[in-house]
Design a protein around this motif. Structure first.
Motif, PDB file in Angstrom:
ATOM      1  N   GLN A   1       0.811  -1.217   0.000  1.00  0.00           N
ATOM      2  CA  GLN A   1       0.000   0.000   0.000  1.00  0.00           C
ATOM      3  C   GLN A   1       0.848   1.272   0.000  1.00  0.00           C
ATOM      4  OE1 GLN A   1      -2.304  -0.653   3.554  1.00  0.00           O
ATOM      5  NE2 GLN A   1      -3.747  -2.050   2.557  1.00  0.00           N
ATOM      6  N   GLN A   2       1.703   1.426   1.018  1.00  0.00           N
ATOM      7  CA  GLN A   2       2.381   2.708   1.200  1.00  0.00           C
ATOM      8  C   GLN A   2       3.354   3.029   0.073  1.00  0.00           C
ATOM      9  OE1 GLN A   2       4.106   3.298   5.091  1.00  0.00           O
ATOM     10  NE2 GLN A   2       2.353   2.392   6.132  1.00  0.00           N
ATOM     11  N   LEU A   3       4.165   2.058  -0.339  1.00  0.00           N
ATOM     12  CA  LEU A   3       5.149   2.335  -1.386  1.00  0.00           C
ATOM     13  C   LEU A   3       4.486   2.598  -2.735  1.00  0.00           C
ATOM     14  CD1 LEU A   3       8.072   2.714  -2.125  1.00  0.00           C
ATOM     15  CD2 LEU A   3       8.302   0.234  -2.383  1.00  0.00           C
ATOM     16  N   PRO A   4       3.523   1.800  -3.177  1.00  0.00           N
ATOM     17  CA  PRO A   4       2.840   2.137  -4.436  1.00  0.00           C
ATOM     18  C   PRO A   4       2.184   3.516  -4.395  1.00  0.00           C
ATOM     19  CG  PRO A   4       2.382  -0.132  -3.845  1.00  0.00           C
ATOM     20  CD  PRO A   4       3.093   0.471  -2.681  1.00  0.00           C
ATOM     21  N   ALA A   5       1.599   3.879  -3.265  1.00  0.00           N
ATOM     22  CA  ALA A   5       0.966   5.198  -3.157  1.00  0.00           C
ATOM     23  C   ALA A   5       2.008   6.307  -3.224  1.00  0.00           C
ATOM     24  CB  ALA A   5       0.168   5.290  -1.855  1.00  0.00           C
ATOM     25  N   ALA A   6       3.161   6.097  -2.587  1.00  0.00           N
ATOM     26  CA  ALA A   6       4.214   7.108  -2.618  1.00  0.00           C
ATOM     27  C   ALA A   6       4.758   7.282  -4.032  1.00  0.00           C
ATOM     28  CB  ALA A   6       5.332   6.729  -1.650  1.00  0.00           C
ATOM     29  N   ILE A   7       4.940   6.174  -4.741  1.00  0.00           N
ATOM     30  CA  ILE A   7       5.413   6.261  -6.126  1.00  0.00           C
ATOM     31  C   ILE A   7       4.418   7.054  -6.962  1.00  0.00           C
ATOM     32  CG2 ILE A   7       5.956   4.933  -8.200  1.00  0.00           C
ATOM     33  CD1 ILE A   7       6.864   2.659  -6.274  1.00  0.00           C
ATOM     34  N   LYS A   8       3.155   6.797  -6.771  1.00  0.00           N
ATOM     35  CA  LYS A   8       2.116   7.520  -7.510  1.00  0.00           C
ATOM     36  C   LYS A   8       2.153   9.008  -7.199  1.00  0.00           C
ATOM     37  CE  LYS A   8      -2.857   7.455  -8.468  1.00  0.00           C
ATOM     38  NZ  LYS A   8      -4.166   6.805  -8.134  1.00  0.00           N
ATOM     39  N   ASP A   9       2.558   9.350  -5.972  1.00  0.00           N
ATOM     40  CA  ASP A   9       2.622  10.755  -5.557  1.00  0.00           C
ATOM     41  C   ASP A   9       3.890  11.460  -6.030  1.00  0.00           C
ATOM     42  OD1 ASP A   9       0.181  10.571  -4.321  1.00  0.00           O
ATOM     43  OD2 ASP A   9       1.001  10.313  -2.299  1.00  0.00           O
ATOM     44  N   GLY A  10       4.772  10.764  -6.771  1.00  0.00           N
ATOM     45  CA  GLY A  10       5.948  11.412  -7.332  1.00  0.00           C
ATOM     46  C   GLY A  10       7.257  11.083  -6.658  1.00  0.00           C
ATOM     47  N   TYR A  11       7.237  10.172  -5.687  1.00  0.00           N
ATOM     48  CA  TYR A  11       8.487   9.709  -5.066  1.00  0.00           C
ATOM     49  C   TYR A  11       8.923   8.472  -5.844  1.00  0.00           C
ATOM     50  CZ  TYR A  11       6.663  12.721  -1.393  1.00  0.00           C
ATOM     51  OH  TYR A  11       6.158  13.794  -0.703  1.00  0.00           O
ATOM     52  N   THR A  12       9.535   8.710  -6.976  1.00  0.00           N
ATOM     53  CA  THR A  12       9.698   7.652  -7.974  1.00  0.00           C
ATOM     54  C   THR A  12      11.078   6.995  -7.957  1.00  0.00           C
ATOM     55  OG1 THR A  12      10.297   9.329  -9.610  1.00  0.00           O
ATOM     56  CG2 THR A  12       7.984   8.677  -9.511  1.00  0.00           C
ATOM     57  N   SER A  13      11.844   7.194  -6.892  1.00  0.00           N
ATOM     58  CA  SER A  13      13.131   6.507  -6.758  1.00  0.00           C
ATOM     59  C   SER A  13      13.253   5.970  -5.340  1.00  0.00           C
ATOM     60  CB  SER A  13      14.297   7.434  -7.098  1.00  0.00           C
ATOM     61  OG  SER A  13      14.174   8.671  -6.439  1.00  0.00           O
ATOM     62  N   ILE A  14      13.764   4.745  -5.248  1.00  0.00           N
ATOM     63  CA  ILE A  14      13.828   4.015  -3.993  1.00  0.00           C
ATOM     64  C   ILE A  14      15.244   3.506  -3.811  1.00  0.00           C
ATOM     65  CG2 ILE A  14      12.880   2.061  -2.686  1.00  0.00           C
ATOM     66  CD1 ILE A  14      10.587   2.136  -4.911  1.00  0.00           C
ATOM     67  N   LYS A  15      15.763   3.631  -2.593  1.00  0.00           N
ATOM     68  CA  LYS A  15      17.078   3.078  -2.283  1.00  0.00           C
ATOM     69  C   LYS A  15      16.935   1.950  -1.273  1.00  0.00           C
ATOM     70  CE  LYS A  15      21.783   4.277  -0.833  1.00  0.00           C
ATOM     71  NZ  LYS A  15      22.641   5.314  -0.231  1.00  0.00           N
TER      72      LYS A  15
END
Length: 461
Positions: A139-153
């Motif tokens: 839930q949280q990571l897909p929603a964050a990606i949708k909100d424009g946080y499109t890079s993950i470390k």
């Protein structure tokens, strides 16, 4: 045509060409580029004899990041972005860290609170996933990606951050499904812990032991494993802060198999060596970072990787801690044992001058490569191009005017970060930015700050 700002007669450099031209700016955007622009301008800057480059984008910086009990990172957003600005950068990309016992959305909200009205440059946030629970991944990571946080470390080292292979695969899968960019810190934590315990048993606890407990095979193995796991999931990845020839070869082999791999290196792997950790009176702690600096042969391999295009990104991995005092490198435990020295060194302000002087100035790379490695490729990799990272009509007017002949010796007192030292102290560098423009506003002019705190903005990608 009416301009807000007109840059006259400079050498305009992009990733593909270099030419003498004027640059016209209006409403924060570049609106015209030509050999001789006609029209009125509210302000004119004579850039003759200077280089007009895209503002640098440093896509690997750590600012105000939680760092363990009693340890405080030396830069907040005010000092970190100010230092970046004086180094010719107009955008930086720090990390929003989900701690092991926290959720991702709370971390994002907290980090925005730290940055609000505290920016001299624009910023965009990467997310660090340290606890890939079903709720985070579902839930949280897909929603964050949708909100424009499109890079993950993600990390393969540090006990409180590292993910095991199953967790890496699960996180990779979410990134692939939702179109996020995945960044990976490649070092084998189990091998490091084995070596640390062996060093301690032998009483070898000086700062130099940080390098010998993180040797090249530790990074090479993790790089190979990260690439293999990404290949299983069919995910393009970014391998960050590569320090040696063996890891570089792993990347080249993966590309030969058809994988899409973006590779990054940093100044410490070009100009520092493991011998710097031998400093007297615990001075070696100033150079503790991960991966550690290597030897001169590995330096040469990293330069070759920049020259031949293996490396796409040149970042600082700015991770500042004060040397003196109890909240940084010389904390009560860190002053006695290398394993408790906070990992990281300051460098956001010196990144560009080091590569310009040692790379362009010494004929290792040309100006177009310099622009690509320090700005354009960062924008393309992380979803900011063509708004950022180039000098083109329609792009943000983020520009650094460089004096290619200006020679300075690095001293920490001349820098603007919150640390109390520079690992590059005493280096003589030729080529420095002297005027920096952010979205059409002159922020630094002839090395004097004119911009105001809050001029920087958060960038959703």
């Amino acid at each position: 045509m009416q301009f807000d700002l007109l840059l006259k007669s400079g050498t305009v450099v992009t990733e593909t060409d270099s030419r003498q031209a004027d640059v016209g700016i209006k409403d924060g955007k570049i609106v015209a580029i030509g050999s001789t622009l006609d029209g009125e301008a509210t302000e004119v800057i004579d850039a003759s004899g200077r280089l007009v480059l895209p503002g640098g984008i440093d896509s690997h910086v750590h600012i105000a990041q939680p760092s363990g009990d009693g340890i405080v990172m030396a830069d907040d957003f005010e000092s970190g972005t100010r230092s970046a600005l004086f180094g010719g950068n107009t955008t930086i990309m720090p990390f929003c860290l989900q701690e092991r016992d926290g959720d991702l959305r709370s971390a994002i909200n907290w980090y925005h609170g730290l940055a609000e009205n505290q920016l001299y440059t624009d910023v965009a946030f990467h997310l660090i996933v340290a606890n890939p629970s079903p709720g985070v991944l579902g839930q949280q990571l897909p929603a964050a990606i949708k909100d424009g946080y499109t890079s993950i470390k993600v990390f393969m080292t540090y006990e409180n951050l590292r993910l095991n292979d199953a967790e890496l695969l699960a996180t990779f899968d979410v990134a692939r499904e939702h179109g996020a960019t995945m960044m990976i810190h490649c070092e084998n934590e189990d091998a490091i812990r084995y070596l640390v315990e062996r060093h301690e048993a032998n009483g070898n606890v000086l700062p130099r032991a940080h390098a010998t407990t993180r040797p090249v095979p530790v990074e090479r193995e993790a790089t190979h494993r990260a690439l293999s796991l990404a290949e299983i999931v069919d995910l393009p990845i970014v391998i960050v802060h590569v320090s040696n020839a063996a890891a570089i070869e792993e990347i080249r082999r993966a590309r030969a198999r058809g994988m899409k791999v973006t590779a990054e290196t940093c100044p410490q792997y070009l100009v520092l060596t493991e011998d710097d950790l031998d400093g007297m009176d615990w001075e070696g702690a100033k150079f503790v970072c991960s991966p550690p600096p290597r030897n001169t042969q590995e330096q040469a391999a990293c330069w070759e990787g920049l020259t031949d295009g293996t490396f796409d990104l040149f970042s600082s991995d700015h991770c500042p801690f004060r040397y003196a005092g109890t909240d940084g490198k010389m904390n009560p435990q860190g002053a006695k044992n290398f394993r408790y020295i906070p990992n990281g060194i300051p460098g956001v302000e010196t990144r560009l001058p080091i590569l310009f002087s040692e790379g362009v100035g010494k004929g290792r790379i040309d100006l177009q490569q310099f622009v690509a490695l320090t700005a354009t490729n960062h924008a393309k990799t992380y979803g900011l191009f063509p708004q950022k990272g180039t000098i083109a009509v329609g792009s943000d007017a983020d520009i650094a005017i460089w004096d290619p002949e200006l020679t300075r010796t690095v001293t920490h007192e001349s820098l603007h970060d919150g640390a109390d030292y520079s690992p590059y102290e005493g280096m003589t560098l030729t080529g420095w930015p002297t005027t920096v423009v952010l979205r059409g506003k002159v922020m630094v002019r002839d090395d004097v700050l004119e911009g105001e705190l809050g001029d920087g903005q958060y960038l959703s990608r």
